[in-house]
Design a protein around this motif. Structure first.
Motif, mmCIF file in Angstrom:
data_model
loop_
_atom_site.group_PDB
_atom_site.id
_atom_site.type_symbol
_atom_site.label_atom_id
_atom_site.label_comp_id
_atom_site.label_asym_id
_atom_site.label_seq_id
_atom_site.Cartn_x
_atom_site.Cartn_y
_atom_site.Cartn_z
ATOM 1 N N ASP A 188 -6.795 9.555 -7.857
ATOM 2 C CA ASP A 188 -7.615 9.798 -6.661
ATOM 3 C C ASP A 188 -8.335 8.534 -6.216
ATOM 4 O O ASP A 188 -8.403 8.228 -5.027
ATOM 5 N N ARG A 189 -8.880 7.776 -7.181
ATOM 6 C CA ARG A 189 -9.590 6.532 -6.822
ATOM 7 C C ARG A 189 -8.625 5.518 -6.217
ATOM 8 O O ARG A 189 -8.960 4.840 -5.237
ATOM 9 N N ILE A 190 -7.442 5.414 -6.789
ATOM 10 C CA ILE A 190 -6.449 4.477 -6.245
ATOM 11 C C ILE A 190 -6.018 4.913 -4.859
ATOM 12 O O ILE A 190 -5.963 4.099 -3.928
ATOM 13 N N ARG A 191 -5.734 6.193 -4.688
ATOM 14 C CA ARG A 191 -5.338 6.724 -3.374
ATOM 15 C C ARG A 191 -6.434 6.421 -2.341
ATOM 16 O O ARG A 191 -6.149 5.971 -1.224
ATOM 17 N N LEU A 205 -1.937 2.179 -14.516
ATOM 18 C CA LEU A 205 -2.792 2.529 -13.375
ATOM 19 C C LEU A 205 -4.024 1.638 -13.322
ATOM 20 O O LEU A 205 -4.483 1.254 -12.244
ATOM 21 N N ASP A 206 -4.572 1.304 -14.485
ATOM 22 C CA ASP A 206 -5.714 0.396 -14.523
ATOM 23 C C ASP A 206 -5.340 -0.967 -13.946
ATOM 24 O O ASP A 206 -6.121 -1.570 -13.214
ATOM 25 N N ALA A 207 -4.138 -1.441 -14.259
ATOM 26 C CA ALA A 207 -3.682 -2.720 -13.722
ATOM 27 C C ALA A 207 -3.537 -2.658 -12.202
ATOM 28 O O ALA A 207 -3.898 -3.598 -11.489
ATOM 29 N N VAL A 208 -3.038 -1.535 -11.690
ATOM 30 C CA VAL A 208 -2.927 -1.353 -10.240
ATOM 31 C C VAL A 208 -4.319 -1.384 -9.612
ATOM 32 O O VAL A 208 -4.548 -2.072 -8.611
ATOM 33 N N ALA A 209 -5.258 -0.643 -10.196
ATOM 34 C CA ALA A 209 -6.618 -0.586 -9.653
ATOM 35 C C ALA A 209 -7.277 -1.961 -9.652
ATOM 36 O O ALA A 209 -7.947 -2.336 -8.680
ATOM 37 N N ARG A 259 0.838 -1.208 0.000
ATOM 38 C CA ARG A 259 0.000 0.000 0.000
ATOM 39 C C ARG A 259 0.866 1.248 0.000
ATOM 40 O O ARG A 259 0.576 2.219 -0.704
ATOM 41 N N ARG A 260 1.951 1.223 0.774
ATOM 42 C CA ARG A 260 2.881 2.370 0.772
ATOM 43 C C ARG A 260 3.519 2.554 -0.604
ATOM 44 O O ARG A 260 3.677 3.679 -1.080
ATOM 45 N N ASP A 261 3.856 1.438 -1.255
ATOM 46 C CA ASP A 261 4.435 1.518 -2.595
ATOM 47 C C ASP A 261 3.453 2.146 -3.586
ATOM 48 O O ASP A 261 3.843 2.950 -4.430
ATOM 49 N N ALA A 264 3.982 5.687 -5.596
ATOM 50 C CA ALA A 264 3.877 5.764 -7.056
ATOM 51 C C ALA A 264 2.847 6.811 -7.470
ATOM 52 O O ALA A 264 3.081 7.599 -8.393
ATOM 53 N N VAL A 265 1.719 6.841 -6.771
ATOM 54 C CA VAL A 265 0.659 7.817 -7.080
ATOM 55 C C VAL A 265 1.168 9.236 -6.880
ATOM 56 O O VAL A 265 0.934 10.118 -7.709
ATOM 57 N N ARG A 266 1.894 9.458 -5.788
ATOM 58 C CA ARG A 266 2.457 10.798 -5.547
ATOM 59 C C ARG A 266 3.411 11.202 -6.667
ATOM 60 O O ARG A 266 3.392 12.344 -7.131
ATOM 61 N N GLY A 267 4.250 10.282 -7.095
ATOM 62 C CA GLY A 267 5.199 10.592 -8.158
ATOM 63 C C GLY A 267 4.530 10.920 -9.473
ATOM 64 O O GLY A 267 4.917 11.860 -10.166
#
Length: 117
Positions: A92-95, A42-46, A15-17, A21-24
């Motif tokens: 935003d949705r991932i965060r 990002l879709d793959a992460v979600a 989750r921290r990773d 990544a989202v911040r970057g």
């Protein structure tokens, strides 16, 4: 390895990773075609987050890191844009999904680290 990730599958470290990544990516400026590649990652992460699948999340984070490295290869003269609205919404949705999951597994009365950034 089954059972090695705890009861929810995705680990706090993962989750921290994701949040890192989202911040970057939130502050990146890349060409429109590169945003398309980041969007797919990002879709793959979600999807991995939604499935609570740590192995898929590791793969998706690797894919995201590879897509994100493209920003350093932007040639002089290439357009470099801030994240388009569709990317900002995904970020935003991932965060939110990562923060929500962290709160669900945190001990009552304690705020999990690094989820409010």
């Amino acid at each position: 390895m089954p059972g090695s990730h705890g009861p929810t599958g995705i680990t706090p470290e993962q989750r921290r990773d994701v949040l890192e990544a989202v911040r970057g990516i939130s502050g990146a400026r890349v060409s429109p075609s590169r945003w398309d590649r980041l969007e797919a990652a990002l879709d793959a992460v979600a999807q991995a987050l939604a499935a609570d699948d740590p192995a898929d999340l590791d793969s998706a984070l690797t894919e995201l890191a590879l897509a994100d490295t493209l920003r350093i290869r932007t040639r002089l003269g290439d357009d470099a844009d801030e994240p388009p609205e569709r990317i900002r919404e995904r970020l935003d949705r991932i965060r939110h999904a990562v923060s929500e999951e962290a709160e669900a597994v945190a001990p009552r009365g304690r705020t999990p680290p690094n989820v409010t950034e």
